[in-house]
Design a protein around this motif. Structure first.
Motif, PDB file in Angstrom:
ATOM      1  N   PRO A 122      75.637  28.757  93.954  1.00 27.80           N
ATOM      2  CA  PRO A 122      76.642  27.866  94.662  1.00 27.80           C
ATOM      3  C   PRO A 122      75.769  27.437  95.884  1.00 27.80           C
ATOM      4  CG  PRO A 122      77.804  29.552  94.064  1.00 27.80           C
ATOM      5  CD  PRO A 122      76.400  30.066  93.850  1.00 27.80           C
ATOM      6  N   GLY A 123      75.753  26.015  96.018  1.00 29.36           N
ATOM      7  CA  GLY A 123      74.778  25.335  97.148  1.00 29.36           C
ATOM      8  C   GLY A 123      73.398  25.323  96.699  1.00 29.36           C
ATOM      9  N   GLY A 124      72.951  25.695  95.550  1.00 31.63           N
ATOM     10  CA  GLY A 124      71.589  25.894  95.077  1.00 31.63           C
ATOM     11  C   GLY A 124      71.264  24.552  94.404  1.00 31.63           C
ATOM     12  N   TYR A 125      69.868  24.276  94.131  1.00 32.55           N
ATOM     13  CA  TYR A 125      69.401  22.989  93.686  1.00 32.55           C
ATOM     14  C   TYR A 125      68.994  22.978  92.316  1.00 32.55           C
ATOM     15  CZ  TYR A 125      69.449  21.799  98.535  1.00 32.55           C
ATOM     16  OH  TYR A 125      69.984  21.616  99.854  1.00 32.55           O
ATOM     17  N   LEU A 126      69.224  22.050  91.602  1.00 35.04           N
ATOM     18  CA  LEU A 126      69.075  21.730  90.181  1.00 35.04           C
ATOM     19  C   LEU A 126      67.878  20.557  90.237  1.00 35.04           C
ATOM     20  CD1 LEU A 126      68.782  22.387  87.111  1.00 35.04           C
ATOM     21  CD2 LEU A 126      70.866  21.018  87.016  1.00 35.04           C
ATOM     22  N   ILE A 127      66.510  20.739  89.541  1.00 34.99           N
ATOM     23  CA  ILE A 127      65.741  19.558  89.573  1.00 34.99           C
ATOM     24  C   ILE A 127      65.476  19.436  88.152  1.00 34.99           C
ATOM     25  CG2 ILE A 127      63.451  18.768  89.941  1.00 34.99           C
ATOM     26  CD1 ILE A 127      63.444  20.866  92.587  1.00 34.99           C
ATOM     27  N   ARG A 166      68.145   7.634  78.765  1.00 33.39           N
ATOM     28  CA  ARG A 166      69.061   8.820  78.614  1.00 33.39           C
ATOM     29  C   ARG A 166      69.560   9.415  79.935  1.00 33.39           C
ATOM     30  NH1 ARG A 166      68.330  11.768  73.634  1.00 33.39           N
ATOM     31  NH2 ARG A 166      70.267  12.656  74.388  1.00 33.39           N
ATOM     32  N   ARG A 167      68.969   8.633  80.897  1.00 32.91           N
ATOM     33  CA  ARG A 167      69.310   9.340  82.480  1.00 32.91           C
ATOM     34  C   ARG A 167      70.711   9.284  82.499  1.00 32.91           C
ATOM     35  NH1 ARG A 167      71.137   7.052  86.980  1.00 32.91           N
ATOM     36  NH2 ARG A 167      70.261   7.967  89.010  1.00 32.91           N
ATOM     37  N   GLU A 168      71.727   8.384  82.382  1.00 32.40           N
ATOM     38  CA  GLU A 168      73.039   8.580  82.588  1.00 32.40           C
ATOM     39  C   GLU A 168      73.763   9.619  81.919  1.00 32.40           C
ATOM     40  OE1 GLU A 168      74.494   7.232  85.256  1.00 32.40           O
ATOM     41  OE2 GLU A 168      72.669   6.475  85.832  1.00 32.40           O
ATOM     42  N   GLU A 169      73.376   9.627  80.639  1.00 32.50           N
ATOM     43  CA  GLU A 169      74.009  10.896  79.765  1.00 32.50           C
ATOM     44  C   GLU A 169      73.434  12.124  80.352  1.00 32.50           C
ATOM     45  OE1 GLU A 169      73.433  12.157  74.891  1.00 32.50           O
ATOM     46  OE2 GLU A 169      72.355  10.251  75.752  1.00 32.50           O
ATOM     47  N   VAL A 170      72.494  12.529  80.736  1.00 28.45           N
ATOM     48  CA  VAL A 170      71.786  13.617  81.071  1.00 28.45           C
ATOM     49  C   VAL A 170      72.903  14.086  82.633  1.00 28.45           C
ATOM     50  CG1 VAL A 170      70.054  15.374  82.238  1.00 28.45           C
ATOM     51  CG2 VAL A 170      69.464  13.706  79.962  1.00 28.45           C
ATOM     52  N   LEU A 171      72.621  12.995  83.314  1.00 36.15           N
ATOM     53  CA  LEU A 171      73.148  13.197  84.873  1.00 36.15           C
ATOM     54  C   LEU A 171      74.788  13.533  84.621  1.00 36.15           C
ATOM     55  CD1 LEU A 171      71.759  10.680  87.030  1.00 36.15           C
ATOM     56  CD2 LEU A 171      71.321  13.028  86.747  1.00 36.15           C
ATOM     57  N   LEU A 208      71.772  14.241  94.134  1.00 41.37           N
ATOM     58  CA  LEU A 208      71.378  14.146  95.591  1.00 41.37           C
ATOM     59  C   LEU A 208      70.441  12.742  95.523  1.00 41.37           C
ATOM     60  CD1 LEU A 208      70.532  17.501  96.662  1.00 41.37           C
ATOM     61  CD2 LEU A 208      72.800  16.390  97.274  1.00 41.37           C
ATOM     62  N   GLU A 209      69.592  12.679  94.514  1.00 41.12           N
ATOM     63  CA  GLU A 209      68.556  11.860  94.476  1.00 41.12           C
ATOM     64  C   GLU A 209      67.868  11.774  93.265  1.00 41.12           C
ATOM     65  OE1 GLU A 209      64.231  10.700  96.504  1.00 41.12           O
ATOM     66  OE2 GLU A 209      65.282  12.510  97.154  1.00 41.12           O
ATOM     67  N   TRP A 244      60.216   7.038  83.216  1.00 39.16           N
ATOM     68  CA  TRP A 244      60.518   8.598  83.272  1.00 39.16           C
ATOM     69  C   TRP A 244      61.297   8.750  84.615  1.00 39.16           C
ATOM     70  CZ3 TRP A 244      59.997  11.332  79.158  1.00 39.16           C
ATOM     71  CH2 TRP A 244      59.029  10.882  78.273  1.00 39.16           C
ATOM     72  N   ASN A 245      62.269   9.636  84.317  1.00 38.72           N
ATOM     73  CA  ASN A 245      63.275   9.831  85.535  1.00 38.72           C
ATOM     74  C   ASN A 245      62.986  11.330  85.825  1.00 38.72           C
ATOM     75  OD1 ASN A 245      65.134   7.313  85.833  1.00 38.72           O
ATOM     76  ND2 ASN A 245      64.290   7.676  84.065  1.00 38.72           N
ATOM     77  N   ALA A 246      63.581  11.300  87.129  1.00 39.09           N
ATOM     78  CA  ALA A 246      63.891  12.884  87.631  1.00 39.09           C
ATOM     79  C   ALA A 246      64.740  12.490  88.456  1.00 39.09           C
ATOM     80  CB  ALA A 246      62.488  13.428  88.404  1.00 39.09           C
ATOM     81  N   ALA A 247      65.591  13.911  88.586  1.00 38.61           N
ATOM     82  CA  ALA A 247      66.683  14.006  89.556  1.00 38.61           C
ATOM     83  C   ALA A 247      67.110  15.165  90.267  1.00 38.61           C
ATOM     84  CB  ALA A 247      67.917  13.811  88.661  1.00 38.61           C
ATOM     85  N   ALA A 248      67.657  15.117  91.430  1.00 45.23           N
ATOM     86  CA  ALA A 248      67.557  16.463  92.252  1.00 45.23           C
ATOM     87  C   ALA A 248      69.218  16.588  92.404  1.00 45.23           C
ATOM     88  CB  ALA A 248      67.100  16.312  93.514  1.00 45.23           C
ATOM     89  N   LEU A 249      69.909  17.554  92.221  1.00 45.11           N
ATOM     90  CA  LEU A 249      71.212  17.889  91.968  1.00 45.11           C
ATOM     91  C   LEU A 249      71.254  18.826  93.222  1.00 45.11           C
ATOM     92  CD1 LEU A 249      70.334  17.204  88.931  1.00 45.11           C
ATOM     93  CD2 LEU A 249      72.701  16.246  89.234  1.00 45.11           C
TER      94      LEU A 249
END
Length: 109
Positions: free
Chosen positions: A64-69, A77-82, A93-94, A101-106
């Motif tokens: 909890p409170g941790g980050y997933l990159i 496929r970006r929206e499907e993954v998110l 978060l970003e 190609w996409n990357a996301a920080a959650l």
């Protein structure tokens, strides 16, 4: 696993701070138990189908409170993954895109 450990060392991550495993964490419960849980940071760079298949694993591994990159996501496929990971309690978060190609920080709530 050997190559990832070499890359970690090249990037200044000491041997005692880095562990890698090989296997399918979506089906191998022994491996998943060996890895543990409650990590502050979990990262995965692989195609959308695998990221979606691993969504529950990400939820179990991340504290909890941790980050997933996540990265390796094509724009289509970006929206499907998110959507798959945010439904399990992660907030976006970003997100960045570079040449399709996409990357996301959650963060796990």
């Amino acid at each position: 696993a050997g190559t990832s450990k070499q890359n970690a060392l090249k990037n200044g991550i000491p041997d005692d701070k880095y562990v890698s495993f090989c296997g399918d964490v979506t089906t191998d419960t022994v491996l998943l138990e060996k890895i543990g849980a409650g990590f502050d940071i979990v990262a995965a760079n692989i195609v959308a189908d695998v990221l979606i298949a691993m969504k529950q694993v990400f939820a179990e591994l991340t504290a909890p409170g941790g980050y997933l990159i996540l990265s390796g996501i094509i724009t289509e496929r970006r929206e499907e993954v998110l959507e798959a990971v945010t439904k399990l309690g992660f907030e976006l978060l970003e997100s960045r895109e570079c040449e399709m190609w996409n990357a996301a920080a959650l963060r796990k709530l």
